[in-house]
Write an enzyme that holds these catalytic residues in place. Structure first.
Site, PDB file in Angstrom:
ATOM      1  N   CYS A 345      -4.575  39.309   2.295  1.00  0.00           N
ATOM      2  CA  CYS A 345      -5.743  38.842   3.055  1.00  0.00           C
ATOM      3  C   CYS A 345      -6.160  39.853   4.109  1.00  0.00           C
ATOM      4  O   CYS A 345      -5.305  40.454   4.751  1.00  0.00           O
ATOM      5  CB  CYS A 345      -5.416  37.564   3.815  1.00  0.00           C
ATOM      6  SG  CYS A 345      -4.883  36.238   2.775  1.00  0.00           S
ATOM      7  N   ARG A 440     -15.945  30.948  -3.179  1.00  0.00           N
ATOM      8  CA  ARG A 440     -14.809  30.555  -2.345  1.00  0.00           C
ATOM      9  C   ARG A 440     -14.919  31.164  -0.938  1.00  0.00           C
ATOM     10  O   ARG A 440     -14.416  30.638   0.030  1.00  0.00           O
ATOM     11  CB  ARG A 440     -13.547  31.044  -3.060  1.00  0.00           C
ATOM     12  CG  ARG A 440     -12.238  30.790  -2.394  1.00  0.00           C
ATOM     13  CD  ARG A 440     -11.154  31.064  -3.415  1.00  0.00           C
ATOM     14  NE  ARG A 440      -9.832  31.088  -2.840  1.00  0.00           N
ATOM     15  CZ  ARG A 440      -8.719  30.955  -3.560  1.00  0.00           C
ATOM     16  NH1 ARG A 440      -8.789  30.771  -4.856  1.00  0.00           N
ATOM     17  NH2 ARG A 440      -7.542  30.989  -3.004  1.00  0.00           N
TER      18      ARG A 440
HETATM   19  P1  XMP Z   1       0.606  35.222  -0.156  1.00  0.00           P
HETATM   20  O1  XMP Z   1       1.039  35.647   1.212  1.00  0.00           O
HETATM   21  O2  XMP Z   1       1.530  34.224  -0.762  1.00  0.00           O
HETATM   22  O3  XMP Z   1      -0.788  34.470   0.088  1.00  0.00           O
HETATM   23  O4  XMP Z   1       0.351  36.391  -1.035  1.00  0.00           O
HETATM   24  C1  XMP Z   1      -1.493  33.811  -0.917  1.00  0.00           C
HETATM   25  C2  XMP Z   1      -2.650  33.032  -0.311  1.00  0.00           C
HETATM   26  O5  XMP Z   1      -3.595  33.904   0.290  1.00  0.00           O
HETATM   27  C3  XMP Z   1      -4.904  33.301   0.270  1.00  0.00           C
HETATM   28  N1  XMP Z   1      -5.833  34.283  -0.290  1.00  0.00           N
HETATM   29  C4  XMP Z   1      -6.668  35.036   0.441  1.00  0.00           C
HETATM   30  N2  XMP Z   1      -6.949  35.041   1.770  1.00  0.00           N
HETATM   31  N3  XMP Z   1      -8.466  36.811   1.442  1.00  0.00           N
HETATM   32  C5  XMP Z   1      -7.844  35.927   2.274  1.00  0.00           C
HETATM   33  O6  XMP Z   1      -8.109  35.952   3.492  1.00  0.00           O
HETATM   34  C6  XMP Z   1      -8.238  36.869   0.096  1.00  0.00           C
HETATM   35  O7  XMP Z   1      -8.805  37.696  -0.612  1.00  0.00           O
HETATM   36  C7  XMP Z   1      -7.302  35.929  -0.426  1.00  0.00           C
HETATM   37  N4  XMP Z   1      -6.875  35.668  -1.690  1.00  0.00           N
HETATM   38  C8  XMP Z   1      -5.974  34.658  -1.570  1.00  0.00           C
HETATM   39  C9  XMP Z   1      -4.798  32.060  -0.572  1.00  0.00           C
HETATM   40  O8  XMP Z   1      -4.769  30.958   0.304  1.00  0.00           O
HETATM   41  C10 XMP Z   1      -3.470  32.254  -1.304  1.00  0.00           C
HETATM   42  O9  XMP Z   1      -2.861  31.046  -1.705  1.00  0.00           O
END
Ligand code: XMP
Length: 523
Positions: A345, A440
């Site tokens: 993120c 999203r």
């Molecule tokens: P981890 O830390 O497990 O996080 O890799 C997965 C979660 O991150 C969120 N997610 C995003 N958040 N930009 C964001 O700010 C993104 O591009 C993005 N893609 C995923 C999502 O909640 C996921 O479960």
């Protein structure tokens, strides 16, 4: 037997319950590594701890771990592996709606006791047609019930005759006739069809298939002995697969709050999509967005709640008590908490917005309790200790990065300088948004419009299977529960006592002052 001692005054002045600890830090955002949990008197062995969690009526998991609805994490293969281990996969929605429906069907049709709609053949086909069917649909089995045009049972085509040498034979001439096929009337299955089928196979050595019929002899299902054996093995396992009332694996799916050309919520499209998922037996739908405390998401949740009054709805993401209350009032049962903690993120960098995860979880958890909804800690989990901390404030965690290197995640293994990797990308990364996830993040997929990506495209080292990764995580969670004297997740919440960790304390917590070590905790 040892007796439980209340902590003395000195301990309780340092190690504080969440309701005292977090308000004392109301001017700083805290995340997992900022705190540690204090050991408590314990009579609980880690291996005896229970990890089941109920997220909503009809949505109970046997381990509190969910794989993220991301296009490099969860499709059917990951969802099957997660559910077999007792958790759940949320199938992403960066694909055409029809493709997502098939992914859900693949999970729901994975081994379950009674195959309700078995693959059938008809008497006028030839064995060669069946061989071709097996080849094109990649079936791992070769015994088929034979039915007439009205669906009435005519016989069973046994695997002994499904051979190239009999390819030209008509099925009518090759089948085992109805009179010799073992059947049971649907009405006789009783409350425990698996036990009934198990008894049948016990009583008749050598018979491996039992067909289910109705009063008119229409085929209504099929039991196979190997499925029943697998299910019986599961019943003795400590962490059983997560199954629905019909013994099918649990599966969730994401839907997006899509807008039409006028910028309004596309009611018809969202409801048709969700209706299709419900028809396929989905156990929960997730309205997954970057900003859940917003009118569009609230309206989408309300609309889905009206259309599907009993369906578990997961909604998010939020990081405030007000956000939880808003989504709970709209009709969500389970709220996703996390803005910007994820490993891919960049929301906090790009938008300057988001709250360190533990503070967000604390605020959300107090509102969730008031509103009688449950909560998922979404993002930022990098080790099992983070899950233990997350579970002191939430009902389950969502993992992306921890699972993205598994063979069950979508995507190919890439070799770079002799090391193996898999692609892992944020759903707000440019590539993922181009592939469809722009809604999203509140953007359109129109490439001519300027959008600021909120995620990166990255690589994860290829890891062991989901079974292996989850075994490590579960072991760590159970350890944490043992240290806290918590026999189950609810007790973990009660027993948790927090203390802030200094930067020196963080360094002390990781391996230090050694030349080489084998990091077994991240294998
Ligand atoms: P981890 O830390 O497990 O996080 O890799 C997965 C979660 O991150 C969120 N997610 C995003 N958040 N930009 C964001 O700010 C993104 O591009 C993005 N893609 C995923 C999502 O909640 C996921 O479960």
């Amino acid at each position: 037997m040892a007796t439980h001692k209340e902590p003395d005054h000195l301990d309780s002045r340092f190690y504080k319950p969440a309701d005292v600890f977090f308000p004392a830090f109301n001017n700083v955002g805290l995340t997992y590594d900022d705190v540690t949990l204090a050991t408590q008197y314990s009579e609980v062995l880690p291996r005896d701890t229970q990890l089941d969690t109920t997220l909503a009526d009809g949505l109970r998991l046997n381990i509190p771990i969910i794989s993220s609805d991301m296009d490099t994490v969860t499709e059917a293969r990951m969802a099957i592996a997660m559910a077999l281990n007792g958790g759940m996969g949320l199938i992403h929605h960066n694909m055409p709606e029809r493709a997502q429906l098939s992914e859900v069907s693949r999970v729901k049709n994975n081994v379950h006791g009674l195959i309700q709609d078995p693959i059938k053949v008809t008497p006028d086909q030839v064995v060669g047609d069946v061989l071709q069917l097996i080849e094109t649909r990649k079936f791992a089995f070769s015994t088929f019930p034979v039915v007439d045009e009205k669906g009435k049972l005519v016989g069973l085509l046994s695997s002994h005759v499904v051979k190239p040498r009999y390819a030209k034979r008509k099925i009518a001439d090759a089948l085992t006739p109805r009179s010799q096929v073992h059947t049971i009337n649907k009405k006789e299955l009783g409350r425990d069809p698996i036990a009934r089928a198990d008894k049948f196979f016990n009583d008749r050595p050598g018979i491996h298939k039992l067909l289910v019929v109705d009063d008119e002899d229409h085929l209504r299902g099929l039991f196979t002995m190997s499925d029943i054996e697998r299910i019986n093995q599961e019943r003795n396992a400590q962490f059983k697969p997560a199954r629905d009332a019909q013994f099918r694996l649990i599966c969730g799916a994401a839907v997006s709050a899509t807008r039409n050309a006028f910028g309004e919520l596309d009611r018809e499209r969202i409801l048709t999509h969700a209706g299709g998922l419900v028809e396929r037996g989905v156990d929960a739908i997730a309205v997954s967005t970057a900003h859940g405390h917003s009118k569009g998401v609230g309206d989408a949740v309300k609309m889905l709640r009206d259309a599907f009054p009993t369906l578990p709805i997961i909604a998010g993401n939020v990081t405030s008590a007000a956000g939880v209350e808003f989504l709970a009032d709209a009709g969500a049962n389970v709220i996703k908490v996390g803005q910007g903690p994820g490993s891919i993120c960049t929301t906090r960098i790009v938008a300057g917005v988001g709250i360190p995860q533990l503070t967000a979880l604390f605020l959300a958890s107090r509102a969730a309790k008031k509103k009688r909804v449950t909560m998922l800690a979404d993002g930022g989990i990098t080790k099992s200790g983070d899950i233990v901390k997350a579970l002191t404030l939430s009902d389950a965690v969502i993992c992306g990065g921890l699972l993205a290197g598994c063979p069950e995640a979508p995507g190919e293994v890439i070799e770079i300088s002799g090391k193996l990797y898999k692609q892992y990308r944020g759903m707000g990364s440019l590539a993922a948004m181009k592939a469809g996830s722009a809604a999203r993040y509140g953007h359109t997929a129109d490439p001519s419009r300027k959008v600021a990506p909120e995620g990166v495209e990255a690589l994860k080292e290829a890891s062991g299977s989901v079974d292996r990764v989850l075994a490590q995580l579960i072991g760590g969670i159970q350890s944490g529960m043992g240290y806290l004297g918590a026999a189950n997740v609810a007790k973990l919440r009660d027993h948790a006592r927090f203390i802030r960790v200094s930067p020196a304390g963080q360094r002390e917590a990781a391996p230090h002052d050694v030349l080489e070590f084998k990091a077994d905790y991240d294998r």
